[in-house]
Enzyme design. Structure first.
Site, PDB file in Angstrom:
ATOM      1  N   ARG A  34       0.857  -1.178   0.000  1.00  0.00           N
ATOM      2  CA  ARG A  34       0.000   0.000   0.000  1.00  0.00           C
ATOM      3  C   ARG A  34       0.897   1.233   0.000  1.00  0.00           C
ATOM      4  O   ARG A  34       2.107   1.146   0.136  1.00  0.00           O
ATOM      5  CB  ARG A  34      -0.991   0.006   1.166  1.00  0.00           C
ATOM      6  CG  ARG A  34      -0.677  -0.764   2.399  1.00  0.00           C
ATOM      7  CD  ARG A  34       0.502  -0.227   3.169  1.00  0.00           C
ATOM      8  NE  ARG A  34       0.387   1.203   3.421  1.00  0.00           N
ATOM      9  CZ  ARG A  34       1.398   2.026   3.585  1.00  0.00           C
ATOM     10  NH1 ARG A  34       2.641   1.568   3.494  1.00  0.00           N
ATOM     11  NH2 ARG A  34       1.227   3.296   3.821  1.00  0.00           N
ATOM     12  N   ARG A  77      -7.392   0.071  -6.605  1.00  0.00           N
ATOM     13  CA  ARG A  77      -7.406   1.161  -5.623  1.00  0.00           C
ATOM     14  C   ARG A  77      -7.682   2.460  -6.386  1.00  0.00           C
ATOM     15  O   ARG A  77      -6.765   3.075  -6.915  1.00  0.00           O
ATOM     16  CB  ARG A  77      -6.076   1.261  -4.865  1.00  0.00           C
ATOM     17  CG  ARG A  77      -5.606   0.027  -4.112  1.00  0.00           C
ATOM     18  CD  ARG A  77      -6.486  -0.347  -2.925  1.00  0.00           C
ATOM     19  NE  ARG A  77      -6.709   0.710  -1.969  1.00  0.00           N
ATOM     20  CZ  ARG A  77      -5.880   1.040  -0.970  1.00  0.00           C
ATOM     21  NH1 ARG A  77      -4.728   0.407  -0.836  1.00  0.00           N
ATOM     22  NH2 ARG A  77      -6.195   2.003  -0.117  1.00  0.00           N
ATOM     23  N   GLN A 184      -1.685   1.757  10.038  1.00  0.00           N
ATOM     24  CA  GLN A 184      -0.428   1.922   9.303  1.00  0.00           C
ATOM     25  C   GLN A 184       0.594   2.730  10.095  1.00  0.00           C
ATOM     26  O   GLN A 184       1.797   2.505   9.978  1.00  0.00           O
ATOM     27  CB  GLN A 184      -0.683   2.596   7.953  1.00  0.00           C
ATOM     28  CG  GLN A 184      -1.494   1.765   6.980  1.00  0.00           C
ATOM     29  CD  GLN A 184      -2.949   2.190   6.979  1.00  0.00           C
ATOM     30  OE1 GLN A 184      -3.506   2.522   8.022  1.00  0.00           O
ATOM     31  NE2 GLN A 184      -3.562   2.181   5.809  1.00  0.00           N
ATOM     32  N   ASP A 225      -2.243  10.610  -1.726  1.00  0.00           N
ATOM     33  CA  ASP A 225      -2.592   9.620  -2.742  1.00  0.00           C
ATOM     34  C   ASP A 225      -2.985  10.277  -4.057  1.00  0.00           C
ATOM     35  O   ASP A 225      -2.837   9.677  -5.114  1.00  0.00           O
ATOM     36  CB  ASP A 225      -3.727   8.731  -2.235  1.00  0.00           C
ATOM     37  CG  ASP A 225      -3.221   7.711  -1.243  1.00  0.00           C
ATOM     38  OD1 ASP A 225      -3.050   6.543  -1.627  1.00  0.00           O
ATOM     39  OD2 ASP A 225      -2.967   8.076  -0.079  1.00  0.00           O
ATOM     40  N   ASN A 235      -5.795  12.032   0.927  1.00  0.00           N
ATOM     41  CA  ASN A 235      -4.851  11.200   1.682  1.00  0.00           C
ATOM     42  C   ASN A 235      -5.653  10.350   2.663  1.00  0.00           C
ATOM     43  O   ASN A 235      -6.877  10.423   2.722  1.00  0.00           O
ATOM     44  CB  ASN A 235      -3.822  12.078   2.400  1.00  0.00           C
ATOM     45  CG  ASN A 235      -2.653  11.270   2.944  1.00  0.00           C
ATOM     46  OD1 ASN A 235      -2.067  10.455   2.227  1.00  0.00           O
ATOM     47  ND2 ASN A 235      -2.306  11.472   4.196  1.00  0.00           N
ATOM     48  N   LYS A 236      -4.955   9.543   3.426  1.00  0.00           N
ATOM     49  CA  LYS A 236      -5.599   8.611   4.345  1.00  0.00           C
ATOM     50  C   LYS A 236      -6.631   9.323   5.214  1.00  0.00           C
ATOM     51  O   LYS A 236      -6.408  10.435   5.677  1.00  0.00           O
ATOM     52  CB  LYS A 236      -4.536   7.949   5.223  1.00  0.00           C
ATOM     53  CG  LYS A 236      -5.058   6.896   6.176  1.00  0.00           C
ATOM     54  CD  LYS A 236      -5.850   5.807   5.470  1.00  0.00           C
ATOM     55  CE  LYS A 236      -5.073   5.129   4.373  1.00  0.00           C
ATOM     56  NZ  LYS A 236      -5.912   4.211   3.562  1.00  0.00           N
TER      57      LYS A 236
END
Length: 336
Positions: A34, A77, A184, A225, A235-236
């Site tokens: 990832r 993804r 993560q 991302d 992003n996350k």
């Protein structure tokens, strides 16, 4: 292709052996690998495996097989733009070498994958140097998710900035948000930094505001991302909240990402597709269900931070403001 199984870290270091593009796609989909740059690199190697499998096909069958493999990989993804970018480069190469046969096809695609890998490592070092000067001489930097070597070809984006600052002599420590639900930050960022001897402490996501209020955090650095043309950053999930908190407390909020993460074809964050993942990733912890049966669970994997909350973006081209991104001219992209 050998791939570190990131879902098992930090308990165990195990490598997956992948022999075809479908296996690579599954590893990306299930987050065995990832991080936007890393899954782009993995996809490039997956396309090389597809070229090897179709090396003896006629030109039209070869191109069709490569397009099918690319479509499968790119669908795994949807938020990370690097994935489609790498696949498009591989398909462009396949179109160019379709007239060849045998191992030459596979060798060319394998070399392209290695080139994409090398480019990413170089970009991480360049953005690290660009961002290091902006971090404080000492103190604490907050980061979210994992934007280190595990999420890239090596060195890292956000963690690359921190690494470069420490290599330049700055006395920094890191607060890593655990990053629910995949952890993560707790599992991967802490593992990386501990191995490098960089001081790191893990906090729960909900603790970040407290540490900002106490004045412990001098800067926030995260990866991305996808970055839209107007500078909005996907992003996350949880990144947007940290950006709001940083603005409230007067703390600089930095984003580190390679140029391949900037999507000039997407006008704003409103157009970025946000991946929704399985409810069980949130509702099951350590094999134990923590949400009552029948209760709905929402699980967007990413959020979008508005450009006005981003202090600067560090890329291999240097430091950019979000306004400068929209005026930048991207490198020519291969057709395909």
């Amino acid at each position: 292709m050998f791939l570190l199984e990131q879902r098992e870290l930090p308990e165990r270091e195990r490598y997956l052996t992948l022999t075809d593009s479908a296996g690579v796609a599954e590893a990306i989909r299930t987050m065995a690998v990832r991080g936007a740059p890393a899954i782009g690199i993995a996809a490039a190697y997956g396309m090389a495996l597809a070229a090897r499998a179709a090396r003896d096909e006629g030109a039209s069958s070869y191109v069709a097989a490569m397009r099918a493999a690319g479509e499968h990989l790119a669908s795994t993804r949807p938020t990370a733009v690097n994935l489609g970018w790498a696949v498009r480069r591989a398909i462009a190469a396949a179109l160019q070498n379709a007239g060849r046969r045998g191992e030459e096809r596979a060798r060319e695609l394998a070399e392209l994958a290695r080139e994409i890998h090398r480019e990413d490592v170089a970009a991480c070092h360049q953005m690290g140097r660009a961002g290091a000067a902006r971090l404080p001489e000492s103190g604490t930097v907050l980061t979210h998710c994992n934007a280190g070597a595990l999420a890239t070809g090596g060195y890292g984006t956000a963690l690359g900035v921190i690494r470069a600052a420490i290599e330049a002599g700055k006395a920094l420590r890191v607060l890593a948000c655990e990053t629910r639900p995949y952890l993560q930050g707790a599992r991967l960022t802490a593992w990386e930094l501990q191995r490098d001897g960089i001081p790191v402490e893990v906090i729960s996501d909900s603790m970040a505001a407290w540490f900002m209020q106490k004045g412990e955090i001098g800067a926030v650095v995260v990866g991305a991302d996808r970055i839209a043309r107007n500078g909005d950053v996907a992003n996350k999930i949880g990144t947007y909240g940290l950006a709001c908190l940083a603005r409230h407390h007067g703390i600089p909020f930095y984003v580190a990402a390679p140029w391949s993460t900037i999507d000039l074809a997407t006008d704003s964050g409103a157009s970025i597709p946000i991946e929704e993942r399985s409810r069980d990733e949130l509702a099951v912890v350590g094999g134990r269900r923590v949400v009552p049966p029948g209760v709905p669970v929402r699980h967007p994997a990413f959020d979008v931070t508005p450009a006005e909350l981003v202090t600067a973006v560090f890329t291999e081209r240097g430091k950019l403001t979000t306004r400068e991104i929209s005026r930048s001219v991207p490198p020519a992209a291969p057709a395909g």
